[in-house]
Design a protein around this motif. Structure first.
Motif, PDB file in Angstrom:
ATOM      1  N   ALA A 194      39.895  51.542  29.738  1.00  0.00           N
ATOM      2  CA  ALA A 194      39.723  51.130  31.315  1.00  0.00           C
ATOM      3  C   ALA A 194      39.140  49.772  31.414  1.00  0.00           C
ATOM      4  O   ALA A 194      38.262  49.361  30.521  1.00  0.00           O
ATOM      5  N   ALA A 195      39.705  49.189  31.987  1.00  0.00           N
ATOM      6  CA  ALA A 195      39.644  47.589  32.596  1.00  0.00           C
ATOM      7  C   ALA A 195      39.354  47.338  33.798  1.00  0.00           C
ATOM      8  O   ALA A 195      39.920  48.081  34.654  1.00  0.00           O
ATOM      9  N   GLN A 196      38.183  46.735  34.128  1.00  0.00           N
ATOM     10  CA  GLN A 196      37.796  46.361  35.354  1.00  0.00           C
ATOM     11  C   GLN A 196      37.172  45.299  35.716  1.00  0.00           C
ATOM     12  O   GLN A 196      36.557  44.588  34.788  1.00  0.00           O
ATOM     13  N   GLY A 197      36.835  44.626  37.154  1.00  0.00           N
ATOM     14  CA  GLY A 197      36.374  43.420  37.317  1.00  0.00           C
ATOM     15  C   GLY A 197      36.109  43.244  38.580  1.00  0.00           C
ATOM     16  O   GLY A 197      36.563  43.911  39.515  1.00  0.00           O
ATOM     17  N   ASN A 198      34.959  42.389  39.044  1.00  0.00           N
ATOM     18  CA  ASN A 198      34.853  42.226  40.245  1.00  0.00           C
ATOM     19  C   ASN A 198      34.389  40.586  40.496  1.00  0.00           C
ATOM     20  O   ASN A 198      34.001  40.067  39.655  1.00  0.00           O
ATOM     21  N   ILE A 199      34.567  40.047  41.713  1.00  0.00           N
ATOM     22  CA  ILE A 199      34.306  38.666  42.118  1.00  0.00           C
ATOM     23  C   ILE A 199      35.385  38.100  41.283  1.00  0.00           C
ATOM     24  O   ILE A 199      34.994  36.846  40.526  1.00  0.00           O
ATOM     25  N   LEU A 200      36.588  38.467  40.937  1.00  0.00           N
ATOM     26  CA  LEU A 200      37.599  37.887  40.118  1.00  0.00           C
ATOM     27  C   LEU A 200      38.523  36.791  40.879  1.00  0.00           C
ATOM     28  O   LEU A 200      38.527  36.876  41.978  1.00  0.00           O
ATOM     29  N   VAL A 201      38.926  35.851  40.227  1.00  0.00           N
ATOM     30  CA  VAL A 201      40.026  35.113  40.666  1.00  0.00           C
ATOM     31  C   VAL A 201      41.291  35.748  41.523  1.00  0.00           C
ATOM     32  O   VAL A 201      41.558  35.489  42.260  1.00  0.00           O
ATOM     33  N   ASN A 202      41.764  36.984  40.373  1.00  0.00           N
ATOM     34  CA  ASN A 202      42.640  37.571  40.885  1.00  0.00           C
ATOM     35  C   ASN A 202      42.922  38.657  40.355  1.00  0.00           C
ATOM     36  O   ASN A 202      42.233  39.122  39.191  1.00  0.00           O
ATOM     37  N   LYS A 203      43.748  39.705  40.644  1.00  0.00           N
ATOM     38  CA  LYS A 203      44.213  41.023  40.049  1.00  0.00           C
ATOM     39  C   LYS A 203      44.809  40.772  38.743  1.00  0.00           C
ATOM     40  O   LYS A 203      44.618  41.637  37.645  1.00  0.00           O
ATOM     41  N   GLU A 204      45.424  39.650  38.503  1.00  0.00           N
ATOM     42  CA  GLU A 204      45.903  39.506  37.166  1.00  0.00           C
ATOM     43  C   GLU A 204      45.169  39.542  35.964  1.00  0.00           C
ATOM     44  O   GLU A 204      45.262  39.633  35.007  1.00  0.00           O
ATOM     45  N   THR A 205      43.553  39.118  36.361  1.00  0.00           N
ATOM     46  CA  THR A 205      42.711  39.193  35.167  1.00  0.00           C
ATOM     47  C   THR A 205      42.635  40.623  34.710  1.00  0.00           C
ATOM     48  O   THR A 205      42.642  40.518  33.223  1.00  0.00           O
ATOM     49  N   VAL A 206      42.493  41.738  35.398  1.00  0.00           N
ATOM     50  CA  VAL A 206      42.548  43.081  34.952  1.00  0.00           C
ATOM     51  C   VAL A 206      43.837  43.319  34.366  1.00  0.00           C
ATOM     52  O   VAL A 206      43.725  43.961  33.329  1.00  0.00           O
ATOM     53  N   ASP A 207      45.045  43.082  34.920  1.00  0.00           N
ATOM     54  CA  ASP A 207      46.172  43.577  34.506  1.00  0.00           C
ATOM     55  C   ASP A 207      46.342  42.720  33.224  1.00  0.00           C
ATOM     56  O   ASP A 207      46.822  43.369  32.234  1.00  0.00           O
ATOM     57  N   ALA A 208      46.038  41.475  32.800  1.00  0.00           N
ATOM     58  CA  ALA A 208      46.049  40.854  31.635  1.00  0.00           C
ATOM     59  C   ALA A 208      45.280  41.725  30.492  1.00  0.00           C
ATOM     60  O   ALA A 208      45.535  41.686  29.651  1.00  0.00           O
TER      61      ALA A 208
END
Length: 280
Positions: free
Chosen positions: A113-127
């Protein structure tokens, strides 16, 4: 202000978390894991109780999704939370509260499971997700590759500060007396993921297993070079040395430089140690 990935290796039964954040010492807050039970990443306006409480729920037989459902049902601040969980059966789940700052979200797949917040973009999690799915090697290799890919795709919009990896494996700890297999942190660094990868490589050098194809006989050119290396390291003061003295001083080198885990029978040397000695 954090992105993470939790993962499971069905072959080795390893469970772990890798994380990066613009937060001092993120490894002290986000990653939790217990051998044979599961792994938890708690972040955003993190509720540290999600770690031990989530593991306790998993130990009672709840799945990753059931554990998250229970955690957030008892938390008035759930909309500020983010959590990812993988259980010991490889089931995974992720949750992002509605009040987490954009971009915030997660992606759960087979064994991660990958997750993140205050990220530049959705691609961060997709990558992170796609890299973990395609990567080979150990669980640590795959988690670190995923974390690095997430940074490359955008990462934390506020910058970089700390990173950590925590992996558990039954009796995988030092001398096999606990389950803390890999527990590495970079608490403050301008490029924490790259530094974490470097430290992990050192960890594998010192504590990794010896490969059969890397066992060398201490004779001929290998012996000659070993003697030269021990002279450069200050363990010998002559190129003319008897076997007993060579064994004694080579053993002293191994024990002084923390290579006990790569110590072999007399007359043998691990190529990893041999190459390390050349680098001075």
């Amino acid at each position: 202000m954090t992105f993470s990935i939790v993962g499971y290796d069905p072959e080795t039964k390893e469970l772990g978390v890798a994380v990066q954040s613009i937060f001092l010492g993120v490894g002290s807050v986000v990653p939790w894991a217990k051998a044979g039970v599961g792994a938890v990443a708690t972040q955003a306006f993190a509720n540290p109780a999600y770690g031990p409480d989530g593991l306790n729920l998993l130990s009672q037989g709840k799945s990753a999704q059931e554990a998250i459902d229970t955690l957030i049902s008892n938390d008035e601040g759930k909309e500020d939370r983010q959590v990812g969980i993988v259980d010991a059966n490889g089931n995974s789940a992720t949750f992002t509260g509605k009040q987490c700052y954009d971009w915030a979200g997660g992606r759960a797949g087979e064994h991660y499971a990958a997750q993140g917040n205050i990220l530049v973009n959705k691609e961060t999690v997709d990558a992170m997700a796609e890299t973990f799915e395609k990567a080979t090697g150990t669980l640590a290799d795959r988690l670190l590759a995923a974390l690095d890919a997430g940074q490359g795709a955008g990462g934390d919009s506020r910058g970089k500060q700390s990173a950590a990896i925590y992996i558990v494996k039954e009796r995988g700890g030092y001398l096999g007396v606990n389950d803390r297999y890999i527990d590495l942190r970079v608490d403050e660094h301008p490029d924490p993921i790259k530094e974490l990868i470097r430290i992990h490589q050192l960890h594998q050098l010192y504590f990794g297993t010896v490969k059969e194809e890397n066992i060398l006989d201490i004779e001929g050119s290998v012996r000659e070079e070993l003697v030269g290396n021990l002279n450069r390291w200050g363990y010998l003061d002559s190129t003319e040395v008897e076997d007993d003295k060579l064994h004694e001083q080579f053993t002293a080198f191994l024990h002084t430089e923390n290579f006990e885990g790569r110590e072999l029978e007399r007359g043998k040397i691990d190529r990893e140690v041999f190459n390390f000695m050349k680098q001075k």
